[in-house]
Scaffold this motif. Structure first.
Motif, PDB file in Angstrom:
ATOM      1  N   GLY A  22       0.792  -1.220   0.000  1.00 57.95           N
ATOM      2  CA  GLY A  22       0.000   0.000   0.000  1.00 57.95           C
ATOM      3  C   GLY A  22       0.825   1.271   0.000  1.00 57.95           C
ATOM      4  N   ARG A  23       2.132   1.121  -0.072  1.00 54.73           N
ATOM      5  CA  ARG A  23       3.051   2.266  -0.080  1.00 54.73           C
ATOM      6  C   ARG A  23       3.971   2.161  -1.282  1.00 54.73           C
ATOM      7  NH1 ARG A  23       0.634   5.936   2.426  1.00 54.73           N
ATOM      8  NH2 ARG A  23      -0.149   5.263   4.424  1.00 54.73           N
ATOM      9  N   TRP A  54       7.945  -5.064  -7.174  1.00 49.71           N
ATOM     10  CA  TRP A  54       8.492  -4.007  -8.035  1.00 49.71           C
ATOM     11  C   TRP A  54       7.499  -2.880  -8.259  1.00 49.71           C
ATOM     12  CZ3 TRP A  54       5.469  -3.053 -12.125  1.00 49.71           C
ATOM     13  CH2 TRP A  54       4.605  -4.076 -12.529  1.00 49.71           C
ATOM     14  N   TRP A  55       6.195  -3.162  -8.163  1.00 53.01           N
ATOM     15  CA  TRP A  55       5.153  -2.171  -8.404  1.00 53.01           C
ATOM     16  C   TRP A  55       5.116  -1.093  -7.325  1.00 53.01           C
ATOM     17  CZ3 TRP A  55       4.469  -7.295  -7.312  1.00 53.01           C
ATOM     18  CH2 TRP A  55       3.984  -7.611  -6.036  1.00 53.01           C
ATOM     19  N   GLN A  70       0.080  -0.650 -16.314  1.00 50.09           N
ATOM     20  CA  GLN A  70      -0.923  -1.689 -16.568  1.00 50.09           C
ATOM     21  C   GLN A  70      -0.582  -2.979 -15.832  1.00 50.09           C
ATOM     22  OE1 GLN A  70      -3.881  -1.126 -17.901  1.00 50.09           O
ATOM     23  NE2 GLN A  70      -3.144   0.975 -17.988  1.00 50.09           N
ATOM     24  N   ARG A  71       0.705  -3.295 -15.767  1.00 51.64           N
ATOM     25  CA  ARG A  71       1.134  -4.496 -15.048  1.00 51.64           C
ATOM     26  C   ARG A  71       1.026  -4.323 -13.528  1.00 51.64           C
ATOM     27  NH1 ARG A  71       6.788  -5.175 -17.163  1.00 51.64           N
ATOM     28  NH2 ARG A  71       6.914  -6.636 -15.443  1.00 51.64           N
ATOM     29  N   ALA A  72       1.177  -3.072 -13.063  1.00 49.60           N
ATOM     30  CA  ALA A  72       1.121  -2.790 -11.627  1.00 49.60           C
ATOM     31  C   ALA A  72      -0.307  -2.701 -11.092  1.00 49.60           C
ATOM     32  CB  ALA A  72       1.855  -1.486 -11.322  1.00 49.60           C
ATOM     33  N   GLU A  78      -5.184  -4.419  -5.204  1.00 47.05           N
ATOM     34  CA  GLU A  78      -5.142  -5.297  -4.036  1.00 47.05           C
ATOM     35  C   GLU A  78      -4.620  -4.568  -2.800  1.00 47.05           C
ATOM     36  OE1 GLU A  78      -2.611  -9.227  -2.863  1.00 47.05           O
ATOM     37  OE2 GLU A  78      -3.542  -9.211  -4.843  1.00 47.05           O
ATOM     38  N   GLU A  79      -3.668  -3.643  -3.000  1.00 44.90           N
ATOM     39  CA  GLU A  79      -3.050  -2.945  -1.877  1.00 44.90           C
ATOM     40  C   GLU A  79      -3.703  -1.601  -1.556  1.00 44.90           C
ATOM     41  OE1 GLU A  79       1.207  -2.742  -2.328  1.00 44.90           O
ATOM     42  OE2 GLU A  79       1.354  -4.896  -2.724  1.00 44.90           O
ATOM     43  N   GLY A  80      -4.716  -1.208  -2.344  1.00 46.94           N
ATOM     44  CA  GLY A  80      -5.421   0.038  -2.060  1.00 46.94           C
ATOM     45  C   GLY A  80      -4.750   1.295  -2.593  1.00 46.94           C
TER      46      GLY A  80
END
Length: 125
Positions: A22-23, A54-55, A70-72, A78-80
């Motif tokens: 989430g960060r 990596w995102w 797009q990949r991230a 999911e992580e908000g």
């Protein structure tokens, strides 16, 4: 691969692993913590990021180039982490990890590794 390059890679990968869900952290922030340049961080992630979050590593503005956003996106959802209105990434100031805490945790996580100066000294001896 030489010992210095292996050490730099290991230091960067350990830092990336420590960015909380989430960060995000910028390439430059990771670079400052690891004692290298931001382009080196990007290069390392391009080649060695399998299995790593990596995102969570973005530009200083929270953006991604090319198809990385797009990949991230599935991970971000999911992580908000929400995409900012311009659609290029996230609002960095809203999602940036606490850099002091990240650096403290990184120092603990890399305490078993030699310093870059130690490897440089060994190579010149």
């Amino acid at each position: 691969m030489d010992a210095r390059r292996e050490l730099v890679i290991e230091r960067v990968l350990r830092c990336v692993e420590l960015v909380p869900p989430g960060r995000v952290a910028s390439y430059g922030a990771v670079a400052r913590i690891c004692g290298i340049g931001p382009r080196q961080v990007g290069s390392i992630l391009r080649h060695y990021s399998d299995g790593l979050p990596w995102w969570r590593i973005t530009s200083h503005a929270g953006d991604f180039g090319g198809d990385l956003l797009q990949r991230a996106l599935p991970h971000w959802r999911e992580e908000g982490i929400r995409v900012k209105p311009n659609g290029l990434g996230c609002r960095y100031s809203d999602y940036a990890a606490d850099m002091e805490e990240l650096e403290r945790r990184w120092r603990e996580a890399t305490a078993d590794l030699p310093g870059l100066d130690e490897v440089d000294a060994d190579a010149s001896a």
